[in-house]
Scaffold this motif. Structure first.
Motif, short mmCIF file in Angstrom:
data_model
loop_
_atom_site.label_atom_id
_atom_site.label_comp_id
_atom_site.label_asym_id
_atom_site.label_seq_id
_atom_site.Cartn_x
_atom_site.Cartn_y
_atom_site.Cartn_z
N SER A 26 -1.44 5.89 -13.05
CA SER A 26 -1.91 4.91 -14.93
C SER A 26 -1.76 6.03 -16.16
O SER A 26 -2.49 6.47 -15.38
N GLY A 27 -1.78 5.40 -17.04
CA GLY A 27 -2.36 6.48 -17.95
C GLY A 27 -1.78 5.60 -19.56
O GLY A 27 -1.36 4.42 -19.35
N ASP A 28 -3.19 5.81 -20.52
CA ASP A 28 -3.29 5.06 -21.56
C ASP A 28 -2.25 5.33 -22.43
O ASP A 28 -2.50 6.50 -23.60
N PHE A 29 -0.75 4.98 -22.47
CA PHE A 29 0.15 5.91 -22.96
C PHE A 29 0.28 5.19 -24.30
O PHE A 29 0.84 6.66 -25.38
N ASN A 30 -0.44 4.15 -24.67
CA ASN A 30 -0.30 3.62 -26.40
C ASN A 30 -1.89 4.30 -27.14
O ASN A 30 -2.14 2.82 -28.33
N GLY A 47 0.80 -1.36 -0.40
CA GLY A 47 -0.11 0.27 -0.25
C GLY A 47 0.95 1.35 -0.11
O GLY A 47 -0.20 2.25 0.04
N GLU A 48 1.55 1.13 -0.05
CA GLU A 48 3.06 2.60 -0.34
C GLU A 48 2.59 3.18 -0.90
O GLU A 48 2.83 4.53 -1.33
N ALA A 49 2.30 2.31 -2.19
CA ALA A 49 1.80 3.72 -3.95
C ALA A 49 0.47 2.35 -4.17
O ALA A 49 0.36 1.12 -3.88
N LEU A 50 -0.45 3.57 -4.74
CA LEU A 50 -2.03 3.28 -4.97
C LEU A 50 -2.12 3.87 -6.58
O LEU A 50 -1.75 4.81 -6.45
N ALA A 51 -2.95 2.69 -7.79
CA ALA A 51 -2.86 3.63 -9.11
C ALA A 51 -4.04 2.90 -9.17
O ALA A 51 -4.19 1.93 -9.13
N ALA A 52 -5.23 3.35 -9.70
CA ALA A 52 -6.47 2.89 -10.34
C ALA A 52 -6.64 2.91 -11.74
O ALA A 52 -6.01 4.55 -12.59
N GLY A 53 -6.72 2.02 -13.17
CA GLY A 53 -6.87 1.95 -14.09
C GLY A 53 -7.85 0.44 -14.42
O GLY A 53 -7.25 -0.27 -13.90
#
Length: 530
Positions: free
Chosen positions: A388-392, A313-319
């Motif tokens: 998170s990101g839709d880089f492509n 849980g030190e880092a979180l990202a939703a995607g």
């Protein structure tokens, strides 16, 4: 250059490490097209970037803190028209004071539903009256000319209507996340106070929720959640630090934003400080404890096992990593031992489903996972930060993973970013990338202890359909100014992120307000939105 240590201690007692996270709002929550809050402060169609510099001196006031805003354009981020805002900016509540650390963390949302993004700014060590380092959150509103001090607000736990009370070292603002928790079309703001005492449990931690309205954020209807709130999974214990980190996403696909809350030092059975993530689900009346979950590495189906001081849980990202229309959750475990490599680090991915997040079908990635670029070494801290990101631009979210202390060749602790790409079956090591300041085309060069990847933020800054990645390197030396800080921007393309056409900004970039100074650590926090 200064090594930014990963210290698993109360963050209000040391220079705090920001974590970038959040969702966005041009696409519905849970959509593969993107999160629910877009950082477009002037509503011109281009994503903008706010850069937090909590160690910025304002005049003679040391570590008062500042936020710089770079605006998007057809050519990407630009220094033209950029701004610097502090607590001395006209209209901004309060005044600069030494060691306030304005800009410690940032979150974006349209809190007044006027179509322009607003910015929540943590002032981590703000004194509230005579109460030292209680913490505050300042909200700056968007306008046709960009962010403005006019109409800005400041919230503390002594603001009328806010549940709780300001206390010394509460850490109010240690974590921030925006989302429309009641699906009324206006964004709300969750504020973590991980050092809040809960009854006799010192540093048990809490989360306050402020709801948006046509007039902006309001204390009306404010909520506070702890592990002692009826219905919330778990039990409050001393030093749990619930609210150390927050991330928002629609994990059950009901069109209401949900909130993932890290309890960084949660004990799992007799395993001390293993870490856990609590999930609060959205409802018509806002976030609710009903149906909440607590997930750990001992949850059935989750790879790995709870171990002491793993920092789950030190880092979180939703995607939405598999493109099925439901948000998933990436969880950083940077202190995970990988084989014989202590603190090599790992990332767990918990899939979203109609019933919420689940351990079933979850994944774990390390630098030893087949296909993942790089190799695990002791103290790499893979998973220190996530974005998170839709880089492509293939309709599936991808995951940028900070490897904060990655060696680049013989250069110790220079830092790197590993990118895992989404597929129909979720994130994959296949086709992964690792980018550093020695990647061809990336401005600057890898140097020891630069902290490249200390902050991450995805955004389509040139509005070409491919989100780009901003990477903070706050310990970058600029000329003779040690630890002045820099931000690199890596463009998205059909082939993923690339060094080609990338940019670097510092406070010496023409047009950027202020000038570089030693120990400013510009780029320590970045806005989380794409």
């Amino acid at each position: 250059m200064r090594r930014i240590a990963v210290v698993l201690v109360l963050m209000v007692m040391a220079a705090a490490l920001p974590v970038v996270r959040g969702v966005a709002k041009d696409a519905p929550a849970g959509s593969a097209a993107g999160p629910s809050v877009r950082a477009d402060f002037d509503d011109d169609g281009f994503v903008d970037l706010a850069v937090g510099t909590p160690s910025e001196d304002v005049g003679a006031t040391v570590n008062a803190g500042a936020v710089t805003v770079l605006y998007g354009s057809a050519a990407g981020l630009s220094a033209a028209g950029s701004q610097q805002l502090t607590q001395d900016t006209a209209g901004v509540p309060d005044a600069v004071e030494g060691d306030d650390h304005f800009g410690h963390l940032l979150a974006t949302g349209d809190f007044d539903n006027d179509g322009r993004t607003d910015l929540a700014v943590a002032v981590l060590f703000e004194d509230v009256g005579a109460i030292v380092d209680a913490g505050a959150v300042t909200v700056l509103y968007g306008s046709a000319a960009g962010l403005t001090g006019a109409g800005s607000q400041q919230f503390t736990q002594d603001t009328p209507g806010i549940v709780g009370a300001a206390e010394t070292d509460d850490g109010f603002g240690e974590a921030l996340a925006a989302g429309d928790f009641n699906n009324n079309g206006v964004d709300d703001l969750a504020v973590g106070s991980p050092s809040e005492d809960v009854g006799a449990a010192v540093n048990g931690g809490s989360v306050n929720v402020l709801y948006g309205s046509a007039a902006g954020l309001s204390a009306t209807g404010n909520q506070q959640f702890t592990e002692d709130t009826p219905g919330v999974a778990g039990v409050t214990e001393g030093d749990d630090h619930l609210g150390h980190l927050l991330a928002s996403g629609d994990f059950n696909n009901d069109n209401r934003t949900d909130l993932a809350v890290a309890g960084l030092f949660e004990d799992v059975g007799t395993i001390l400080d293993a870490g856990a993530v609590t999930v609060l689900y959205g409802s018509a009346s806002g976030l609710t404890a009903t149906g909440s979950q607590q997930l750990t590495q001992d949850t059935p189906g989750v790879p790995g096992s709870a171990e002491a001081e793993d920092a789950f849980g030190e880092a979180l990202a939703a995607g939405d990593f598999n493109g099925n229309g439901v948000d998933d959750l990436g969880v950083g475990v940077p202190s995970e031992d990988v084989g014989a490599a202590p603190n090599g680090g790992a990332v767990n991915v918990l899939p979203g489903a109609a019933g919420g997040l689940t351990g079933s079908g979850s994944q774990q990635f390390t630098e030893d996972t087949p296909g993942v670029t790089g190799s695990t070494e002791g103290d790499d801290h893979f998973g220190h930060l996530l974005a998170s990101g839709d880089f492509n631009n293939d309709g599936r979210a991808d995951l940028a993973v900070a490897v904060l202390f990655e060696d680049v060749g013989a250069i110790l602790d220079a830092g790197a970013v590993t990118v895992l790409y989404g597929t129909a079956s979720g994130l994959s090591g296949t086709g992964s990338q690792q980018l550093t300041q020695d990647t061809p085309g990336v401005p600057g060069s890898a140097e020891a202890e630069d902290a490249f990847s200390h902050a991450l933020a995805a955004g389509d800054f040139d509005n070409n359909g491919f989100p780009d990645l901003a990477v903070g390197a706050p310990s970058e030396d600029v000329g003779a100014a040690m630890d002045a800080g820099a931000v690199n921007v890596l463009p998205g393309t059909a082939g993923g992120l690339t060094g080609g056409g990338s940019q670097q900004f510092t406070q010496d970039t023409p047009g950027v307000p202020d000038t570089v100074e030693a120990d400013d650590m510009w780029g320590e926090a970045l806005t989380p939105a794409w």
